[in-house]
Structure formats: structure tokens, C-alpha cells
Design an enzyme around this catalytic site. Structure first.
Site, PDB file in Angstrom:
ATOM      1  N   GLU A 253     -45.580  18.108 -29.418  1.00  8.99           N
ATOM      2  CA  GLU A 253     -45.516  19.200 -28.457  1.00  8.99           C
ATOM      3  C   GLU A 253     -45.391  20.557 -29.136  1.00  8.99           C
ATOM      4  OE1 GLU A 253     -42.156  18.510 -25.895  1.00  8.99           O
ATOM      5  OE2 GLU A 253     -41.003  17.616 -27.510  1.00  8.99           O
TER       6      GLU A 253
ATOM      7  N   MET B  15     -72.679  34.138   2.904  1.00  4.03           N
ATOM      8  CA  MET B  15     -73.737  35.100   2.565  1.00  4.03           C
ATOM      9  C   MET B  15     -74.641  35.308   3.763  1.00  4.03           C
ATOM     10  SD  MET B  15     -74.437  34.213  -1.347  1.00  4.03           S
ATOM     11  CE  MET B  15     -74.835  32.561  -0.891  1.00  4.03           C
TER      12      MET B  15
ATOM     13  N   SER C  74     -46.794  10.833 -28.235  1.00  2.00           N
ATOM     14  CA  SER C  74     -47.006  11.179 -26.838  1.00  2.00           C
ATOM     15  C   SER C  74     -47.118  12.698 -26.783  1.00  2.00           C
ATOM     16  CB  SER C  74     -45.836  10.694 -25.989  1.00  2.00           C
ATOM     17  OG  SER C  74     -46.030  11.117 -24.657  1.00  2.00           O
TER      18      SER C  74
ATOM     19  N   HIS D 205     -67.561  27.025  12.287  1.00  2.00           N
ATOM     20  CA  HIS D 205     -67.141  27.643  11.019  1.00  2.00           C
ATOM     21  C   HIS D 205     -65.750  27.153  10.615  1.00  2.00           C
ATOM     22  CE1 HIS D 205     -65.192  30.874   8.662  1.00  2.00           C
ATOM     23  NE2 HIS D 205     -66.351  30.892   8.046  1.00  2.00           N
TER      24      HIS D 205
ATOM     25  N   ARG E 188     -78.507  18.889   3.717  1.00  4.76           N
ATOM     26  CA  ARG E 188     -77.747  18.799   2.465  1.00  4.76           C
ATOM     27  C   ARG E 188     -76.798  17.615   2.602  1.00  4.76           C
ATOM     28  NH1 ARG E 188     -74.808  24.156   4.152  1.00  4.76           N
ATOM     29  NH2 ARG E 188     -73.664  23.309   5.891  1.00  4.76           N
TER      30      ARG E 188
ATOM     31  N   ARG F 236     -83.458  33.786   4.027  1.00  2.00           N
ATOM     32  CA  ARG F 236     -82.215  32.994   4.039  1.00  2.00           C
ATOM     33  C   ARG F 236     -81.583  32.898   2.662  1.00  2.00           C
ATOM     34  NH1 ARG F 236     -83.902  27.279   6.502  1.00  2.00           N
ATOM     35  NH2 ARG F 236     -81.672  27.252   7.014  1.00  2.00           N
TER      36      ARG F 236
ATOM     37  N   CYS G 261     -47.737  12.832 -21.707  1.00  2.00           N
ATOM     38  CA  CYS G 261     -46.724  12.707 -20.668  1.00  2.00           C
ATOM     39  C   CYS G 261     -46.419  14.043 -19.989  1.00  2.00           C
ATOM     40  CB  CYS G 261     -45.444  12.111 -21.244  1.00  2.00           C
ATOM     41  SG  CYS G 261     -44.692  13.136 -22.506  1.00  2.00           S
TER      42      CYS G 261
ATOM     43  N   GLY H  75     -46.726  16.060 -25.402  1.00  2.00           N
ATOM     44  CA  GLY H  75     -45.965  16.749 -24.360  1.00  2.00           C
ATOM     45  C   GLY H  75     -46.738  18.023 -24.058  1.00  2.00           C
ATOM     46  N   THR H  76     -47.688  17.930 -23.146  1.00  3.54           N
ATOM     47  CA  THR H  76     -48.629  19.051 -22.987  1.00  3.54           C
ATOM     48  C   THR H  76     -48.012  20.240 -22.268  1.00  3.54           C
ATOM     49  OG1 THR H  76     -49.549  17.872 -21.102  1.00  3.54           O
ATOM     50  CG2 THR H  76     -50.754  17.730 -23.182  1.00  3.54           C
ATOM     51  N   ASN H  77     -46.860  20.054 -21.599  1.00  2.54           N
ATOM     52  CA  ASN H  77     -46.212  21.238 -21.017  1.00  2.54           C
ATOM     53  C   ASN H  77     -45.726  22.159 -22.128  1.00  2.54           C
ATOM     54  OD1 ASN H  77     -46.623  20.021 -18.571  1.00  2.54           O
ATOM     55  ND2 ASN H  77     -44.494  19.409 -18.278  1.00  2.54           N
ATOM     56  N   ASP H  78     -44.917  21.587 -23.027  1.00  2.00           N
ATOM     57  CA  ASP H  78     -44.422  22.393 -24.140  1.00  2.00           C
ATOM     58  C   ASP H  78     -45.564  22.828 -25.048  1.00  2.00           C
ATOM     59  OD1 ASP H  78     -41.668  23.192 -24.556  1.00  2.00           O
ATOM     60  OD2 ASP H  78     -41.201  21.086 -24.177  1.00  2.00           O
TER      61      ASP H  78
ATOM     62  N   LYS I  29     -80.128  25.025  -0.564  1.00  2.00           N
ATOM     63  CA  LYS I  29     -80.977  25.073   0.631  1.00  2.00           C
ATOM     64  C   LYS I  29     -82.448  24.981   0.242  1.00  2.00           C
ATOM     65  CE  LYS I  29     -79.332  27.862   3.772  1.00  2.00           C
ATOM     66  NZ  LYS I  29     -78.970  29.247   4.149  1.00  2.00           N
TER      67      LYS I  29
ATOM     68  N   TYR J 216     -53.231   6.110 -23.035  1.00  2.00           N
ATOM     69  CA  TYR J 216     -52.718   6.150 -21.668  1.00  2.00           C
ATOM     70  C   TYR J 216     -52.370   7.573 -21.262  1.00  2.00           C
ATOM     71  CZ  TYR J 216     -48.028   6.711 -23.607  1.00  2.00           C
ATOM     72  OH  TYR J 216     -46.936   7.187 -24.274  1.00  2.00           O
TER      73      TYR J 216
ATOM     74  N   ARG K 144     -37.216   9.129 -23.994  1.00  2.00           N
ATOM     75  CA  ARG K 144     -37.090  10.302 -24.855  1.00  2.00           C
ATOM     76  C   ARG K 144     -35.622  10.646 -25.039  1.00  2.00           C
ATOM     77  NH1 ARG K 144     -39.301  15.892 -22.742  1.00  2.00           N
ATOM     78  NH2 ARG K 144     -37.445  15.742 -21.447  1.00  2.00           N
TER      79      ARG K 144
ATOM     80  N   ARG L  25     -36.923  10.612 -19.069  1.00  2.62           N
ATOM     81  CA  ARG L  25     -36.086  11.709 -19.559  1.00  2.62           C
ATOM     82  C   ARG L  25     -34.629  11.269 -19.481  1.00  2.62           C
ATOM     83  NH1 ARG L  25     -39.943  14.199 -16.215  1.00  2.62           N
ATOM     84  NH2 ARG L  25     -41.158  15.816 -17.250  1.00  2.62           N
TER      85      ARG L  25
ATOM     86  N   GLY M  63     -71.627  30.273   5.627  1.00  2.00           N
ATOM     87  CA  GLY M  63     -71.425  31.545   6.305  1.00  2.00           C
ATOM     88  C   GLY M  63     -70.961  32.672   5.408  1.00  2.00           C
TER      89      GLY M  63
HETATM   90  P1  ADP Z   1     -76.449  29.550   6.795  1.00  2.00           P
HETATM   91  O1  ADP Z   1     -76.539  29.231   5.369  1.00  2.00           O
HETATM   92  O2  ADP Z   1     -75.401  30.521   7.142  1.00  2.00           O
HETATM   93  O3  ADP Z   1     -76.461  28.321   7.654  1.00  2.00           O
HETATM   94  P2  ADP Z   1     -79.262  29.794   7.339  1.00  2.00           P
HETATM   95  O4  ADP Z   1     -80.131  30.405   6.329  1.00  2.00           O
HETATM   96  O5  ADP Z   1     -79.259  28.321   7.387  1.00  2.00           O
HETATM   97  O6  ADP Z   1     -77.792  30.351   7.156  1.00  2.00           O
HETATM   98  O7  ADP Z   1     -79.751  30.406   8.708  1.00  2.00           O
HETATM   99  C1  ADP Z   1     -78.962  30.768   9.795  1.00  2.00           C
HETATM  100  C2  ADP Z   1     -79.485  30.112  11.044  1.00  2.00           C
HETATM  101  O8  ADP Z   1     -80.829  30.469  11.289  1.00  2.00           O
HETATM  102  C3  ADP Z   1     -79.470  28.606  10.964  1.00  2.00           C
HETATM  103  O9  ADP Z   1     -79.050  28.091  12.195  1.00  2.00           O
HETATM  104  C4  ADP Z   1     -80.882  28.245  10.681  1.00  2.00           C
HETATM  105  O10 ADP Z   1     -81.212  26.988  11.181  1.00  2.00           O
HETATM  106  C5  ADP Z   1     -81.641  29.329  11.433  1.00  2.00           C
HETATM  107  N1  ADP Z   1     -82.929  29.592  10.796  1.00  2.00           N
HETATM  108  C6  ADP Z   1     -83.141  29.923   9.506  1.00  2.00           C
HETATM  109  N2  ADP Z   1     -84.451  30.035   9.251  1.00  2.00           N
HETATM  110  C7  ADP Z   1     -85.105  29.778  10.390  1.00  2.00           C
HETATM  111  C8  ADP Z   1     -86.484  29.736  10.749  1.00  2.00           C
HETATM  112  N3  ADP Z   1     -87.436  29.953   9.855  1.00  2.00           N
HETATM  113  N4  ADP Z   1     -86.777  29.433  12.018  1.00  2.00           N
HETATM  114  C9  ADP Z   1     -85.787  29.206  12.911  1.00  2.00           C
HETATM  115  N5  ADP Z   1     -84.486  29.220  12.653  1.00  2.00           N
HETATM  116  C10 ADP Z   1     -84.137  29.516  11.400  1.00  2.00           C
HETATM  117 MG    MG Z   2     -77.713  26.861   7.467  1.00  2.00          MG
HETATM  118 MG    MG Z   3     -41.013  18.939 -24.134  1.00  2.00          MG
END
Ligand code: ADP
Ligand code: MG
Ligand code: MG
Length: 886
Positions: free
Chosen positions: A758, A102, A777, A451, A335, A91, A845, A779-782, A22, A865, A626, A571, A100
């Protein structure tokens, strides 16, 4: 000295290790000149230092003070200033996106005084109180550990008191009352007052974000996604912009292409008068980007222009968050977006057609695992079915299972082998356990950016979301369908993540289009086209050949259609079962040599026929056969069963001589550790007739094929060799047979003779073994069993889960090659073998031959191979290409 804090203007997108995804992308957008609220990033390094020592590193506080002062100067406002407060968000953001998992806290800097300042400056009391109650809620649950439901229940009550379900019906007074309620909840539950001091709020929030790296759900998610435990998260402190200040404001999420299908064209959701997570939490119904254009044309157009710019800049599909504050657009996140396998292939093809990426990149952008997903069956289009609802096609696939409504039940039922579909109104991070074990996920609320959708796509789990006609009642454990029908927990449903359709009962499945394409069908479909183009380029790029493990002509033919360039492991043990078992019994119990010979003579033509079929199916390509490997008792009746049978017969006075002798043989052959007993080459040395019969059958089959105008390329492979002397003993006999066959047939029969590697001893002494072997060849299981001293069948079910939990390995060494240990033996064996015989042909194999990570290793080590099951052949071809393209 280490720097723990970076201004957004000082970073870039390639610094994900340090700034988190982020933070790195906020920096990138800032430097692209996009409208990003200013701020700074506290590094993952600071987080790691904090988590290790349990306290903030000394320098961090000062650095935050400096960067905060600079931010305040830029914004012309001080954090939490009573008359005109600067507010910030705190954030989380790790290197890899963990949607979601953290924490983030918005509106830091508000308190009993500054809320009035905010109201005055914005001339909007409702907005100020709404922002404050959001801060209390997020801070209370995230930082102070108050149960989130305490706040949401209070909010529901406030709405109920107004006889509404819409948060927008709460006015300034209602929200002020709610603020008081929330403060009371914090005082009661956290045993402390909500901190009024803005800087204290900030510091506590930063720590809470650091700590959120180690919540149970975050750890579970990392294990699931194989994200290392020790990365830590960065923390972004960013000036707030407000989407909750009226209907000319709002908040949204968007993708530059459809993340489910990969179709061109933007895709997104917008919610007026809303802040942050409101969009994905499903509190009100969102509108599409097209409708957003109706609401606010200027912001919409600017957004689309920015999205195009981002896509061109990242040369990939981007996932973004934005907010509109009184008609002004702000970018809050971007991202490279997660996508379904289907979308990955389509987007790659479209982008290469658009000239954004080259052909190499289209191969790098997809994975063998994604291709494997596309090869899963789909619902049979011709089967009868009862449609009960329609939702968003959030993550593709066809899933059938029993309805469950919560994670505990999902885990319990899945644990006893049931297929389950997790059905929820909407999911939140606490549902992760259930999502992991479910076949599919069905929700009644939320869109493709919810989510459930995001997490399901990440896990490759089938998901239909936002099936709004369903009334999900988790408490009553039932779902009410629109026409009045009710489905209960345990009822079977089928969900189609590719179309978004939901059916009651079990819908039969049929082969995927991609498989039909590999089978040779001509199909006019752009996903198939995308797959074909990727495969063609990967085939051109790869160095590794790909063979298949196949022991029937049918499997061999299918493998060939899937692109196999020979058989790496045929086999032969199954060829001694069924009707032929009796001949094997005779062979073992025979007392006269003549009886033994008769049994072998009877087996010979049968075996010859087996090999002829396979050599024909693989005509012109190498077929590694084999010789029989498992211990003989596997072909004999169970010792206890047979003892009982003989005892009963004796009691009745009916003595069966064959059974009696068989019992003696079974007893004689009984072994404590059959895997370490009389098997492989040892068997070939003790009962020479078996190996020579097989060798003769192979060579005669080859002679027959040649006579019929074919081009057989048999390779005879000796299993479980530990010493070159073992190999030499059987080799001499096989060469003698070859001379006999050539004399009898009057033709020259070309074949190769090699060995499996093997046993660790074989790998260590590969230079000696290569004197007598034309090919190796692995034989990575054995080899894995013998190197770790693991009996696969015993350990996988008994203690592997504990080993995985303890991080002794991240993945079972039977699934993905243990490159450090077993891999070293593979490397050593290859190098030593080629030191003796430079043109030694070397392959693998074991099951690892179809595993992406292992394939990359085998490519690096220089094997010729890999061989894997027919169905994995396309996956191996793709990964072998990707291994070369880096
Ligand atoms: P997550 O990784 O769970 O998406 P974010 O850090 O992106 O968490 O933030 C949670 C929500 O808050 C997101 O919808 C983000 O766009 C919004 N948000 C984060 N920072 C700001 C900010 N400075 N102003 C307005 N909205 C924000
Ligand atoms: Mg976000
Ligand atoms: Mg074998």
C-alpha cells in the site's frame, strides 16, 4: 480524402462511431429492406472538425450538395420546390443515445411559397399550415435561439381563443394566423427574418445540430453518463413523412419487450394525426399498440412483423419510432433499447430460452451495477400505507423523500442533505439537474416512453410517470390528489417504481427478493431465477476468486452466503474499542513492563475469541487477518478534552495519576500527519508486544479450531510495509511465537504470512519484499492516497468536485482504480513479486475490489482474488465473470 457524408444505403449498425447510433441504425434498417424514408448522414468527424475550427469543413458543403441532389432525384422532388416541395428532417444522433439532449428540426424546406405547394399537392391546407408552424417553432428555438415558451404560449393562446385544449381543434385559418405570429416572434426575438431559402435553412439547421453537442444540458448529461466530451454528433438529413395529415396518419414509439419489467410482448404508444415528438410530449393521450390495431390493422400488423424481424436481427430488445402516413407505415428509428436492471436480467433469460443468445451473452448483457440495483431494498409489503395515486412503473426501486417541484429547489434541498422527489406534470431536458439529485421522479403525464421514464431508467433513478389523477400545480407548489387532499412542497411521499404506486408519508422498506435469494431463501420468482442463472454462469467463467472484507463472525457468515471464498481483509482495530479501550490505554501509559504485559495478557483471550469466531464462520476458507494498522492515538481520548479534564481536576485539587500519565502519552503520540506517522508495521516494531499478542491469539485460535475438528486457514498480514527489513523484523518474532504455540499445543499450526502493498515503495521493491512474504494484498485505498498524495478524508469534500468538473479525472480514484497511475504500481508489484516467488498469491482488499471497472483491470493484471464488502460480493462475482467473457 475524408468522406463527410454517407447515404443511408452505405452504412451499417456497427458504424456508430462515425455515423452515430441513429445514423448507423437507419442505415441498417435501410439495408434490411425496411420502409425507411431515404436520406444521408453527415459524420461525427465533420462535427468534430466543425467544433474544433468553428466553421464547416470545406468539403462538407459540396458533399451535402451532391447527396441532396441524389435524394431529390430519388424522391422526384426538389427541396422546397414551390409547387411540390421535398421536405427533410435534420436530426442529431451521437454514438451513444442522449435522449432529448440535442436538437432535431422537422419540415425543412417549407417557406411562404412552398407551403402553398404542399397544400395543393396534399389537398390539405390545414396539414400544410400545421407543418409550417412546426418548422417555425423548431427552427426558431433550435437554430435561432428564440425562447421555446414564446411559441408554446402563442399556441396556447390560439387554443384558448377557440376555447379548446386540443391542438386538433385549430383549423387551417387558425394555423395560418399562428404562422404569421410565429414569424413575428422570430423577427422580434432573433432580430432577423425566418430564412426563406431552403438550402440556407438546411445549412443553418445542420450547424445548430453540431452546436447542440455543447449545450449545457448535453454536457451535464454526458458527465452523468460518462460519455466522452469529444465524440461529437452525426447529423441525419432525411426525407419527411407525415403523421399529421389526418386521422389515417399518426406517429408512435414502441419497444419489442417491456423495458420496465422485461416481460415478453410488445409495448408502445401511438398518437393519431401527430408529428414527431407529439407522442412523448404528452400533448394528447396516446393509445396502446393494441388500440392501434383497432385504428389501422394493416399498419399495426406490418409494424409487429418488423419489430420481430428487428429483434431477431439485433438479438436484443429494440426501441423504435415510426410514423403512419395515410395508412403507409414508415420506420424512423431503432436502437437497442434502454431497460431497467430487472428487465435486463429477465430479457437475457427469456432470449437465451428462445435461443436468440447463448449463456455467455446473458452474462455480458447485465452489469454488476444493475445487480447492485436489484439488491436495494423494496417497500415492506406488510407495512401500513396510504395509496394516493397510481401511475406507470417506469423505473424500479423504492424512493422516499420530500416533494419538490423544480430543479433549483431539488438541487438546493438535496445539497443540504434532504431526500427529495421531483414532482412534475412532465419533464423536459431542462429538468435534468433536478432528476440527477432526486431520489425519485413522479410525473402526472406521459407513459413509459416519456422523457422522464427514459432518462430515469438511464440513470437508474426510481420513477413513476403518468399518475394522471394527480393535479400538479408547480406554480402554487402543490399537488392535488383526487379525493381533495393537497400535498405541499416539502411533504413526504413514497413512490414505488416497480408497481407504479404513490403513497403519502414514509413507507418503510424491506430487503429485496434478490438479497433474500442470496441469503439462501427458496423463492419462486422469475427474476430470482434469472439472477441465479447468470450468477452460475459467471461463477463458471471467472478466474478471479472473490473474498470479502469482514471483521465479525456475522459479517463473515453473510459474506459466505453471498458466495465469498474467504476473507481478504479482517481488520482488527475495532477489536480494541469499547471496554477494551482501557487495556489499550494501560498498555500505552504503563511505565513498568509488568503493567504492559498484564494489559497484553488481558487482551489475548479476548482476541483469541474474536478470531475463533471468524475462523469458524469461514471454516475451510482462507482468512486474511491484518494486524493492527491505525496510529495509537485513535484509541486514546482527544488531547483537548483530556487537557481540560486534567486541568479542572487539578483546580479542584483532585489529581488523577492515570489521567495525568495518559495526558503525557497523548501529547507524546500526537502527530501532525497521523496517516504518515506511527502506524502499521512501524507500530509493530516499536511496541512488539502488540503484534506478537495478536499473532499468538490468531495461532491459538487456529489450534483451538483444529482441535475442535475444524479446518482453519489463517493468513497473517502485516500492514504498511515499505522495506523488506521491516517485514523481516516482525516476521522473525511471529515465527518464534508460532514455534512456542506449536510446542505448547503439541500440534502443527498451518498459516501464511504476507504483507499489504500500500506504499509506492513497496510496489517498486516488490521483488525484494516477496522474499519474505507468501502473499501480497494491494491496499488500494492507501496506495491511492500515497500515490496521488491525497488525504482522502480531506480532498474528497474540498476539491474533488472541481477536479471532476475540470476533467482531471472522470471519476474519483477512490471509487474506481486509477489504472494509469496506481494501476501501474499494482501491475509492477505483481510482476516483480512473482518474479521472486512464482507462486506468490496476490489479491486486492481496497474498496476497488467491489468496483466493476477496477475488477476488470485486476483480472487483466492477473491477481488471484479481489476482496470487497459482503454486500458487493455478488457484484464482484458477476463482474469477474464478465471480465473473462469480454
Ligand atoms: P430524438 O433523438 O430527440 O428522438 P429525432 O431525430 O428522432 O430526435 O426526431 C424527433 C422526432 O421527429 C421523432 O419522433 C422522429 O420520429 C421524428 N422524425 C424525425 N425525422 C422524421 C422524418 N423524416 N419524418 C417524420 N418524422 C420524423
Ligand atoms: Mg428519436
Ligand atoms: Mg491501509
Amino acid at each position: 480524402m475524408t468522406t463527410f457524408v454517407y447515404d443511408f444505403a452505405d452504412g451499417n449498425k456497427d458504424q456508430k462511431d462515425l455515423l452515430g447510433g441513429k445514423g448507423a441504425n437507419l442505415a441498417e434498417m435501410t439495408n434490411l429492406g425496411l420502409p425507411v424514408p431515404p436520406g444521408f448522414t453527415i459524420t461525427t468527424e465533420a462535427c468534430r472538425a466543425y467544433l474544433e475550427s468553428g466553421g464547416q469543413p470545406d468539403a462538407l458543403e459540396d458533399e451535402v450538395t451532391q447527396h441532396l441532389a441524389a435524394l431529390e432525384k430519388k424522391m422526384g422532388r426538389a427541396l422546397g420546390d414551390p409547387s411540390d416541395p421535398l421536405l427533410v428532417s435534420v436530426r442529431s444522433g451521437a454514438k451513444f443515445s442522449m435522449p432529448g439532449m440535442m436538437e432535431t428540426v422537422l419540415n425543412i424546406g417549407l417557406n411562404d411559397e412552398s407551403v402553398a405547394g404542399l397544400a395543393k399537392q396534399s389537398d390539405d391546407e390545414r396539414f400544410a399550415q400545421d407543418s409550417y408552424r412546426r418548422l417555425l417553432q423548431m427552427f426558431g428555438s433550435t437554430v435561432l435561439g428564440v425562447h421555446g415558451e414564446r411559441f408554446s404560449d402563442a399556441l396556447d393562446e390560439a387554443k384558448k381563443a377557440k376555447d379548446t385544449t386540443n391542438d386538433l381543434d385549430l383549423d387551417a385559418d387558425d394555423l395560418r394566423t399562428l404562422v404569421a405570429t410565429y414569424k413575428k416572434i422570430i423577427e422580434d426575438d432573433a432580430g432577423r427574418l425566418f430564412p426563406q431559402e431552403p438550402r440556407e435553412q438546411l445549412d443553418l439547421a445542420v450547424r445548430a445540430v453540431f452546436d447542440s453537442w455543447n449545450t449545457e444540458r448535453a454536457m451535464l448529461y454526458r458527465r452523468q453518463e460518462r460519455i466522452p466530451e469529444d465524440l461529437g454528433t452525426a447529423v441525419n438529413v432525411q426525407a419527411m413523412v407525415f403523421g399529421n395529415g389526418g386521422m389515417d396518419s399518426g406517429s408512435g414509439v414502441a419497444f419489442t419487450r417491456d423495458p420496465a419489467s422485461g416481460e415478453q410482448g410488445v409495448y408502445g404508444d401511438y398518437l393519431q394525426n401527430a408529428q414527431g415528438e407529439d407522442v412523448v410530449a404528452g400533448i394528447r393521450n396516446t393509445v396502446s399498440l393494441a388500440d392501434f390495431a383497432e385504428v389501422d390493422r394493416a399498419s399495426h400488423d406490418e409494424l409487429l412483423a418488423i419489430m420481430e424481424k428487428l429483434e431477431r436481427h439485433y438479438r436484443d430488445m429494440c426501441d423504435i419510432e415510426f410514423t403512419v402516413e395515410h395508412g403507409k407505415l414508415w420506420m424512423l428509428q431503432t436502437r437497442v433499447g434502454k431497460r431497467t436492471p430487472e428487465a435486463a436480467f429477465r430479457i437475457g433469460m427469456h432470449m437465451s430460452d428462445e435461443g436468440l443468445i447463448d449463456a455467455d451473452e446473458t452474462v455480458r448483457r447485465v452489469t454488476g451495477a444493475q445487480l447492485a440495483q436489484l439488491m436495494f431494498p423494496r417497500f415492506d409489503p406488510d407495512a401500513d400505507r396510504t395509496l394516493i395515486a397510481r401511475g406507470m412503473n417506469a423505473s424500479p426501486g423504492a424512493a422516499v423523500g420530500r416533494i419538490v417541484f423544480d430543479s433549483d429547489t431539488a438541487v438546493e434541498w438535496a445539497g443540504r442533505g434532504e431526500d427529495v422527489i421531483l414532482v412534475r406534470k412532465e419533464t423536459n431536458p431542462d429538468d435534468l439537474r433536478g432528476m440527477v439529485v432526486a431520489r425519485g421522479i413522479l410525473t402526472s403525464r406521459g407513459g413509459k416512453t416519456s422523457h422522464a421514464a427514459v432518462v430515469a431508467r438511464g440513470m437508474g433513478r426510481t420513477c413513476v410517470c403518468g399518475a394522471e389523477s394527480l393535479d400538479v400545480d408547480a406554480r402554487a407548489r402543490e399537488v392535488r390528489v383526487r379525493d381533495g387532499e393537497t400535498l405541499k412542497e416539502g411533504d413526504i411521499i413514497s413512490i414505488d417504481g416497480t408497481t407504479g404506486e404513490v403513497y403519502s408519508g414514509e413507507v418503510p422498506v424491506s430487503a429485496s427478493l434478490v438479497v433474500r435469494h442470496f441469503e439462501g431463501e427458496e423463492l419462486d420468482d422469475d427474476l430470482v431465477l434469472a439472477v441465479r442463472r447468470v450468477m452460475k454462469h459467471a461463477d463458471g467463467a471467472r478466474r478471479l476468486r472473490v473474498r470479502a472484507n469482514a471483521d465479525t463472525p456475522e459479517d463473515a457468515a453473510r459474506a459466505r452466503r453471498f458466495g465469498a471464498e474467504g476473507i481478504g481483509l479482517c481488520r482488527t482495530e475495532h477489536m480494541f474499542l469499547g471496554d477494551r479501550r482501557e487495556l489499550v490505554e494501560t498498555l500505552i501509559v504503563a511505565q513498568e513492563e509488568a503493567d504492559q504485559t498484564a494489559a497484553l495478557d488481558a487482551l489475548l483471550p479476548l482476541q483469541r475469541e474474536d478470531f475463533t469466531g471468524i475462523l469458524e464462520a469461514m471454516d475451510g476458507l482462507p482468512v486474511t487477518i491484518r494486524l493492527i494498522d491505525p496510529p495509537l492515538h485513535e484509541f486514546l481520548p482527544d488531547y483537548t478534552d483530556l487537557s481540560v479534564k486534567v486541568a479542572l481536576a487539578e483546580e479542584r485539587g483532585e489529581v488523577d495519576e492515570h489521567d495525568k500519565r495518559l495526558l503525557v502519552a497523548v501529547k507524546r503520540l500526537h502527530e501532525q500527519n497521523p496517516m504518515l506517522g506511527l502506524r502499521g508495521v512501524r507500530l509493530g516494531i516499536l511496541i512488539p508486544g502488540l503484534f506478537t499478542m495478536q499473532a499468538r491469539a490468531i495461532l491459538e485460535a487456529a489450534a483451538d479450531r483444529t482441535a475442535a475438528g475444524g479446518n482453519p486457514q489463517p493468513e497473517i498480514m502485516i500492514p504498511l510495509v515499505a522495506s523488506v527489513r521491516e517485514l523481516d523484523v516482525v516476521k522473525a518474532r511471529i515465527l518464534a511465537i508460532a514455534r512456542e504455540v506449536e510446542e505448547e499445543r503439541g500440534v502443527e499450526v498451518a498459516f501464511k504470512l504476507g504483507t499489504m502493498i500500500e506504499l509506492p515503495r513497496a510496489a517498486v521493491l516488490a521483488d525484494r519484499i516477496a522474499k519474505s512474504a507468501e502473499f501480497f494484498s494491494f491496499g488500494t485505498n492507501d496506495l491511492t492516497q500515497m500515490t496521488w498524495g491525497f488525504s482522502r478524508d480531506d480532498v474528497e469534500s474540498s476539491f474533488f468536485s472541481t477536479y471532476l468538473e475540470n476533467g482531471i479525472f472522470d471519476v474519483s480514484p477512490f471509487e474506481s482504480l486509477d489504472t494509469l497511475g496506481v494501476g501501474t504500481l499494482v501491475r509492477m508489484g505483481t510482476e516483480k513479486g512473482r518474479a521472486t516467488r512464482p507462486d506468490l498469491h496476490v489479491g486486492v482488499c481496497g474498496e476497488h475490489g467491489g468496483d466493476p471497472a477496477s475488477i476488470h483491470f485486476f483480472d487483466e493484471v492477473g491477481l488471484d482474488y479481489v476482496s470487497c464488502s459482503p454486500f458487493r460480493v455478488p457484484v464482484a462475482r458477476l463482474e469477474a465473470g464478465r471480465a473473462r467473457l469480454g
